[in-house]
Design an enzyme around this catalytic site. Structure first.
Site, short mmCIF file in Angstrom:
data_model
loop_
_atom_site.label_atom_id
_atom_site.label_comp_id
_atom_site.label_asym_id
_atom_site.label_seq_id
_atom_site.Cartn_x
_atom_site.Cartn_y
_atom_site.Cartn_z
N CYS A 83 33.86 -7.94 -41.10
CA CYS A 83 35.19 -8.77 -41.11
C CYS A 83 36.04 -8.28 -42.00
O CYS A 83 36.60 -7.21 -41.94
CB CYS A 83 34.77 -10.36 -41.50
SG CYS A 83 36.09 -11.30 -40.81
N HIS A 183 30.71 -11.32 -36.93
CA HIS A 183 29.80 -11.29 -38.04
C HIS A 183 28.42 -11.17 -37.44
O HIS A 183 27.93 -12.32 -36.87
CB HIS A 183 30.09 -12.83 -38.52
CG HIS A 183 31.29 -13.00 -39.29
ND1 HIS A 183 30.99 -12.79 -40.70
CD2 HIS A 183 32.62 -13.23 -39.13
CE1 HIS A 183 32.27 -12.89 -41.43
NE2 HIS A 183 33.35 -13.13 -40.34
N GLU A 185 25.77 -11.41 -38.99
CA GLU A 185 24.57 -12.05 -39.71
C GLU A 185 24.87 -13.60 -38.99
O GLU A 185 23.88 -14.39 -39.61
CB GLU A 185 25.01 -12.03 -41.22
CG GLU A 185 26.04 -12.95 -41.45
CD GLU A 185 27.73 -12.05 -41.34
OE1 GLU A 185 27.59 -11.25 -40.55
OE2 GLU A 185 28.56 -12.69 -42.03
#
Lengths: 203, 253
Positions: A83, A183, A185
């Site tokens: 990001c 993202h 994650e």
């Protein structure tokens, strides 16, 4: 084979726990720390980042982490930007029209997307670059979780792209440097697949 | 391709437990928000919202623990709201593992809180949640309320969401208090008005009861649809909502 060691660089606020857990889930030994010696010697360094471009750059500089990132890349040691942690790798960024200098490790500028609704928030597809390691084995219809208002619109290396109002750089792979605008994650199982692809290449 | 419309289940958490009867799942401790979060993730939820209704401040530690344990097991975005009073509260929730923090009453009482949070953590994690009701005396026909609709404010809905965006809110949740709990459908007028007034994502909330309600909210301009009871009681499944949306030509994950 030893477990690859990964440092998630802690240089400010935000949710780092998800990145830590997602990387552990794919087999890395993860440390979340602001310790630059650890960031220097680990097998893979993750540079997260949320918020504003200039604030992230400032926080990296205050910590002295910009030279750590440069030193690692100079020795071909892997770095993954996520990001705003990706955005600061570019030459420059802007916020509300005010330009800010980036690390200059990737050519190009980061600017506000031309779209009706910003931030670009939610699950979107990526057109993977041919020969991408990060997206290897991942179905091109897969959606990843994005949340950003700014992006680079061009770069150098293996450039995977996304679309929100216009085409933008969703991921870059160039030598030891990898970066994703979304993202992984927070992108469920497919995000884990992508992180596993990165972790597999660490040693 | 464009960004998918998000389908978001919302859970009320009281002192670390889900209290409103949730009964759709077998083999799940329905009082455990972490177990429910995992189940909703497995069902295809695009994000999750925890709304903390813990009354006593001493019990609020349990909320951080719930957020922490959820972030360790669930890899989709998590928004936490309810009782957030300060930028430091926002910080603690983010550090515990929340991706976004939702501000409601505290933002009405002190709008600068939105700016403080946005400047420190970025607009992307600041959600402005607005409880609104129809009110003929307001220019837009809607007023802003607080305390779950019990208290009126001086704000017209559109003045408030514009101000919220200006101060740095990265997303706006429109909770239509008149529709809330009715299952008669989202309040489409307020969604249309807010969509036209701001450039940040708009989340429809309150009133979902049947599959066509979700598509109607999206067609009125919602970027995401939030619901609680219809999911908890199993009258609708997330996968069914998504296939209905897809059937209406709306992109979903």
């Amino acid at each position: 084979m030893n477990t690859p060691s990964v440092v998630v660089l802690d240089y400010g606020s935000g949710n780092l726990r998800s990145a830590e857990r997602a990387l552990q889930r794919v087999g890395a030994a993860v440390e979340v720390t602001s310790d630059l010696a650890a960031a220097r010697r680990c097998d893979g360094l993750v540079v997260p980042g949320v918020g504003a471009f200039a604030a992230c750059m400032q926080a990296l500089e205050d910590l002295g982490a910009t030279s750590t990132i440069r030193d690692r890349l100079g020795e071909s040691r892997p770095v993954l930007g996520i990001c705003v942690g990706m955005q600061v790798l570019f030459d420059s960024g802007e916020e509300h029209g005010v330009p800010a200098k980036g690390l200059g490790l990737l050519p190009g500028e980061v600017r506000r997307l031309r779209a009706d609704v910003l931030p670009h928030m939610g699950w979107n597809t990526v057109v993977p670059a041919e020969g991408s390691t990060l997206f290897a084995g991942i179905d091109p219809a897969t959606r990843f979780y994005f949340v950003h208002s700014y992006a680079a619109t061009g770069s150098d290396g293996l450039v995977s792209t996304g679309w929100h109002g216009e085409r933008f750089v969703a991921a870059v792979e160039r030598g030891p440097l990898s970066a994703v605008q979304f993202h992984p994650e927070k992108s469920g199982d497919v995000g884990a697949e992508l992180l596993a692809n990165w972790v597999c290449g660490l040693r | 391709m464009s960004v998918a419309v998000r389908v978001i289940p919302c859970l009320d958490v009281d002192a670390g437990r889900v209290t409103k009867g949730v009964r759709f799942l077998d083999n799940v401790d329905v009082g455990d928000p972490v177990a429910l979060a995992r189940a909703y993730d497995a069902e295809g939820a695009d994000e999750l919202v925890f709304y903390d209704i813990t009354a006593s401040s001493s019990a609020r530690e349990t909320t951080y623990d719930v957020v922490r344990r959820t972030a360790e097991q669930v890899f989709i975005p998590l928004t936490v709201g309810g009782g957030v009073r300060s930028a430091e509260d926002v910080n603690r929730l983010l550090r515990a593992g929340a991706d976004k923090v939702s501000l409601n009453t505290a933002a009405v009482e002190r709008p600068e809180l939105l700016a403080e949070a946005a400047q420190r953590f970025g607009s992307q994690c600041v959600v402005l949640s607005v409880d609104t009701r129809r009110c003929a005396g307001r220019p837009s026909g809607f007023e802003v309320t607080t305390h779950g609709g019990r208290r009126r404010t001086e704000w017209d809905l559109l003045d408030w969401v514009r101000r919220g965006e200006e101060l740095g809110a990265g997303e706006i949740v429109v909770n239509a208090m008149d529709a809330d709990g009715t299952r008669d459908g989202y309040d489409l007028d307020s969604i249309r008005l807010v969509r036209a007034a701001v450039g940040v994502p708009v989340v429809a909330s309150g009133g979902a009861g049947a599959l066509p309600h979700f598509a109607a909210a999206v067609q009125a301009g919602a970027d995401a649809v939030l619901a609680a009871s219809v999911f908890h009681f199993g009258s609708l499944r997330i996968a069914d909502v998504k296939s209905h949306l897809a059937g209406a030509g709306i992109p979903v994950r």
